[in-house]
Design a protein around this motif. Structure first.
Motif, short mmCIF file in Angstrom:
data_model
loop_
_atom_site.label_atom_id
_atom_site.label_comp_id
_atom_site.label_asym_id
_atom_site.label_seq_id
_atom_site.Cartn_x
_atom_site.Cartn_y
_atom_site.Cartn_z
N LYS A 78 3.70 4.51 0.79
CA LYS A 78 3.26 4.14 -0.56
C LYS A 78 1.82 3.67 -0.46
O LYS A 78 1.51 2.67 0.19
CB LYS A 78 4.12 3.01 -1.12
N TYR A 79 0.94 4.40 -1.11
CA TYR A 79 -0.47 4.04 -1.04
C TYR A 79 -1.23 4.75 -2.15
O TYR A 79 -0.66 5.56 -2.90
CB TYR A 79 -1.06 4.42 0.32
N SER B 64 -0.59 0.45 2.06
CA SER B 64 -0.02 1.61 2.74
C SER B 64 1.32 1.26 3.39
O SER B 64 1.47 1.24 4.60
CB SER B 64 -0.99 2.16 3.79
N VAL B 65 2.30 0.98 2.54
CA VAL B 65 3.62 0.55 3.00
C VAL B 65 4.41 1.74 3.54
O VAL B 65 4.52 2.79 2.90
CB VAL B 65 4.40 -0.11 1.84
N THR B 66 4.97 1.59 4.74
CA THR B 66 5.80 2.64 5.34
C THR B 66 7.21 2.58 4.78
O THR B 66 7.80 1.50 4.69
CB THR B 66 5.85 2.49 6.86
N VAL B 67 7.75 3.73 4.40
CA VAL B 67 9.10 3.81 3.84
C VAL B 67 9.93 4.72 4.74
O VAL B 67 9.64 5.92 4.87
CB VAL B 67 9.08 4.36 2.39
N LEU C 164 4.76 7.06 -3.57
CA LEU C 164 5.38 7.38 -2.29
C LEU C 164 5.11 8.83 -1.95
O LEU C 164 5.54 9.74 -2.65
CB LEU C 164 6.89 7.13 -2.37
N SER C 165 4.40 9.04 -0.86
CA SER C 165 4.02 10.40 -0.45
C SER C 165 4.62 10.72 0.90
O SER C 165 4.57 9.91 1.84
CB SER C 165 2.50 10.53 -0.39
N THR C 166 5.22 11.90 0.99
CA THR C 166 5.74 12.39 2.27
C THR C 166 5.07 13.68 2.68
O THR C 166 5.38 14.24 3.73
CB THR C 166 7.26 12.63 2.18
N ALA C 167 4.13 14.15 1.86
CA ALA C 167 3.48 15.43 2.12
C ALA C 167 2.10 15.21 2.73
O ALA C 167 1.42 14.23 2.44
CB ALA C 167 3.35 16.23 0.83
N ALA C 168 1.70 16.16 3.57
CA ALA C 168 0.40 16.06 4.23
C ALA C 168 -0.74 16.21 3.24
O ALA C 168 -1.85 15.74 3.51
CB ALA C 168 0.30 17.11 5.32
N ASP C 169 -0.46 16.86 2.10
CA ASP C 169 -1.53 17.07 1.12
C ASP C 169 -1.49 16.03 0.01
O ASP C 169 -2.13 16.18 -1.03
CB ASP C 169 -1.46 18.47 0.53
#
Length: 244
Positions: free
Chosen positions: A36-37, A169-172, A72-77
């Motif tokens: 999350k950022y 930049s929280v890690t999920v 929340l992003s999980t993609a490289a782009d």
């Protein structure tokens, strides 16, 4: 009966297999992590281009648009803003704003994300667009700082306009699958809204139409005529009363 050599080889084979499984599991878990950022983009060729540097290490050109999206992003782009990259141009965002000598105009799109991505019960502000009139050499962070309040940590953009209030930049772990994001509207700056609003022009035209050539509103003329007519009628009636 198995010989000691065979038992040793079998044990080593099992150990190697276990290590491979553990390594594969670790790689899968790492790949599944989300973050999350504030995702940072440039608008290039009518498309969002995920920034390869932080805003402080990039210098936007005059007449371009920068874009940010929290979530929340999980993609490289990255996670792009919830509007098409061609919806809001710098002409739309900066309408009514002029750059001074030695300045440039840069449009900024700020998408604070969804309630699902909010932290600690916070409510995401409504998406908005902003126009930065900044020195020509200003970098992306200076552009953003000109239109929003920033919370930074070691060069990272952690918060914009107080959102989120904390964290960076929280890690999920094992994040849910990304849901389809509906398109949203971005509030334009007041200068651009006033320029684009037909209501303002309509009000001015109406005011102009309500005045005669001498600049006096026709409604005032009607009131004066009515008052004069009433006064004349009263005078006539009083004269008749005296003659009776």
């Amino acid at each position: 009966m198995a010989t000691p050599l065979r038992r040793t080889l079998g044990a080593l084979g099992a150990l190697v297999l276990a290590l491979l499984v553990v390594a594969g599991t670790a790689r899968t878990a790492d790949a599944a992590d989300g973050y999350k950022y504030w995702n940072y983009f440039h608008v290039e060729g009518g498309k969002y281009a995920f920034a390869q540097t932080g805003p402080a290490d990039f210098t936007p050109k005059d007449g371009t648009v920068e874009a940010y999206r929290y979530g929340l992003s999980t993609a490289a782009d990255g996670l792009p803003p919830r509007t098409d990259a061609t919806t809001y141009t710098v002409e739309d965002i900066c309408a009514g704003t002029e750059a001074g000598s030695g300045e440039k105009l840069v449009g900024v799109l700020l998408d604070y994300g969804t309630a699902a991505d909010a932290d600690g019960g916070q409510t995401p502000p409504a998406p908005r667009a902003a126009c930065a009139a900044v020195p020509t050499a200003a970098n992306g962070q200076q552009v953003l700082d000109a239109v929003a309040d920033l919370r930074l940590d070691k060069g990272l953009t952690c918060g914009i306009d107080g959102y989120p209030a904390s964290g960076c930049s929280v890690t999920v772990k094992n994040p849910p699958s990304a849901a389809a994001a509906a398109t949203v509207d971005f509030a334009l700056p007041e200068a651009a809204s006033a320029t684009a609003s037909p209501d303002a022009a309509g009000t001015a035209d109406q005011a102009a139409s309500e005045t005669d050539d001498g600049g006096v509103p026709w409604t005032l003329i009607v009131v004066v005529v009515v008052v004069v007519a009433i006064g004349a009628a009263s005078f006539v009636l009083s004269r008749r009363g005296k003659n009776l």
